[in-house]
Design a protein around this motif. Structure first.
Motif, PDB file in Angstrom:
ATOM      1  N   PHE A  22       0.828  -1.205   0.000  1.00 23.45           N
ATOM      2  CA  PHE A  22       0.000   0.000   0.000  1.00 23.45           C
ATOM      3  C   PHE A  22       0.863   1.257   0.000  1.00 23.45           C
ATOM      4  CE2 PHE A  22      -3.182  -3.068   1.630  1.00 23.45           C
ATOM      5  CZ  PHE A  22      -4.140  -2.874   0.645  1.00 23.45           C
ATOM      6  N   ALA A  23       2.008   1.210   0.671  1.00 23.71           N
ATOM      7  CA  ALA A  23       2.928   2.342   0.610  1.00 23.71           C
ATOM      8  C   ALA A  23       3.481   2.493  -0.802  1.00 23.71           C
ATOM      9  CB  ALA A  23       4.068   2.157   1.614  1.00 23.71           C
ATOM     10  N   ASP A  53       0.953   4.161  -3.037  1.00 22.05           N
ATOM     11  CA  ASP A  53       0.949   5.614  -2.855  1.00 22.05           C
ATOM     12  C   ASP A  53       2.058   6.268  -3.677  1.00 22.05           C
ATOM     13  OD1 ASP A  53      -1.215   5.552  -1.140  1.00 22.05           O
ATOM     14  OD2 ASP A  53       0.004   5.596   0.683  1.00 22.05           O
ATOM     15  N   ARG A 109       0.987   6.088  -7.460  1.00 21.68           N
ATOM     16  CA  ARG A 109      -0.343   6.562  -7.878  1.00 21.68           C
ATOM     17  C   ARG A 109      -0.299   7.780  -8.793  1.00 21.68           C
ATOM     18  NH1 ARG A 109      -2.376   6.591  -3.316  1.00 21.68           N
ATOM     19  NH2 ARG A 109      -3.415   4.580  -3.529  1.00 21.68           N
ATOM     20  N   GLU A 110       0.398   8.821  -8.383  1.00 24.75           N
ATOM     21  CA  GLU A 110       0.343  10.064  -9.151  1.00 24.75           C
ATOM     22  C   GLU A 110       0.990   9.930 -10.531  1.00 24.75           C
ATOM     23  OE1 GLU A 110      -1.346  12.848  -8.634  1.00 24.75           O
ATOM     24  OE2 GLU A 110      -2.198  11.800  -6.907  1.00 24.75           O
ATOM     25  N   THR A 141       9.320   5.447  -6.749  1.00 23.13           N
ATOM     26  CA  THR A 141       9.109   4.037  -7.069  1.00 23.13           C
ATOM     27  C   THR A 141      10.445   3.317  -7.226  1.00 23.13           C
ATOM     28  OG1 THR A 141       8.878   4.530  -9.441  1.00 23.13           O
ATOM     29  CG2 THR A 141       6.857   4.388  -8.135  1.00 23.13           C
TER      30      THR A 141
END
Length: 202
Positions: A98-99, A102, A105-106, A131
């Protein structure tokens, strides 16, 4: 039969469908979310208005990684062994995903869901850096073992395996991650991964 609600271009839905096929479960999937919307019946099952949701013999469950744990416990304990240390290692990577989501995502939204004229080089650069930093952590783990929890494919490989495909599919500059690449190449030959995760990004 297992019922899965959620559109397949969602990372979290991909995880669950891939897991069901990995395990060999019969299932039916209904498109929900995004352009498909959510009706009152769906929202009664999942008041969060998110996807996916499953129903298994009357048992309704949402939250993708909770669904993965349930399916493994109920139908494929070899993917999530009873040993508490192995489970803790799997949980670590499943929570860590989940980190990573995040961080990705953008740049995903920028490169996939926005037109080129709306691309922000600063957002893309930040996504590449973050990433890449997190994939270095994954690379270090996979330098020591072939799968995230050891010598065998397990439930922990599914969440990050789903995001790894997106990372490789995005038009990003990437460093050299040989062990990560080897892990990815072991994933892409798995039929459920090839048919449900390796689909066009939309």
């Amino acid at each position: 039969m297992l019922t899965i609600w959620g559109r397949l271009n969602s990372h979290n839905v991909k995880k669950v469908v891939w897991a069901a096929e990995e395990i060999g479960l019969e299932y039916v999937r209904h498109d929900v979310g995004g352009r498909f919307g959510m009706d009152a019946a769906y929202l009664a099952r999942n008041p969060n208005a998110l996807i996916p949701t499953i129903e298994d013999d009357g048992f309704v469950l949402w939250e993708s990684n909770a669904i993965l744990r349930y399916l493994a416990e109920a139908y494929a304990p070899h993917l999530w062994p009873a040993d508490p240390r192995t489970r803790a290692a799997a949980d670590k990577w499943m929570d860590w995903q989940f980190a990573y989501a995040d961080a990705q995502r953008e740049v995903f939204l920028m490169l996939v869901r926005k037109p080129p004229e709306a691309h922000d080089p600063a957002v893309i650069a930040r996504g590449i850096e973050e990433t890449g930093r997190m994939m270095t952590i994954l690379e270090d783990c996979l330098a020591r073992q072939p799968w995230l929890t050891g010598e065998s494919f397990g439930i922990a490989d599914i969440p990050m395996g789903t995001y790894a495909h997106t990372w490789y599919a995005l038009d990003l500059a990437r460093g050299d991650y040989p062990h990560l690449r080897g892990w990815y190449e072991r994933l892409i030959v798995r039929p459920g991964y090839a048919s449900n995760v390796m689909i066009p990004l939309t």
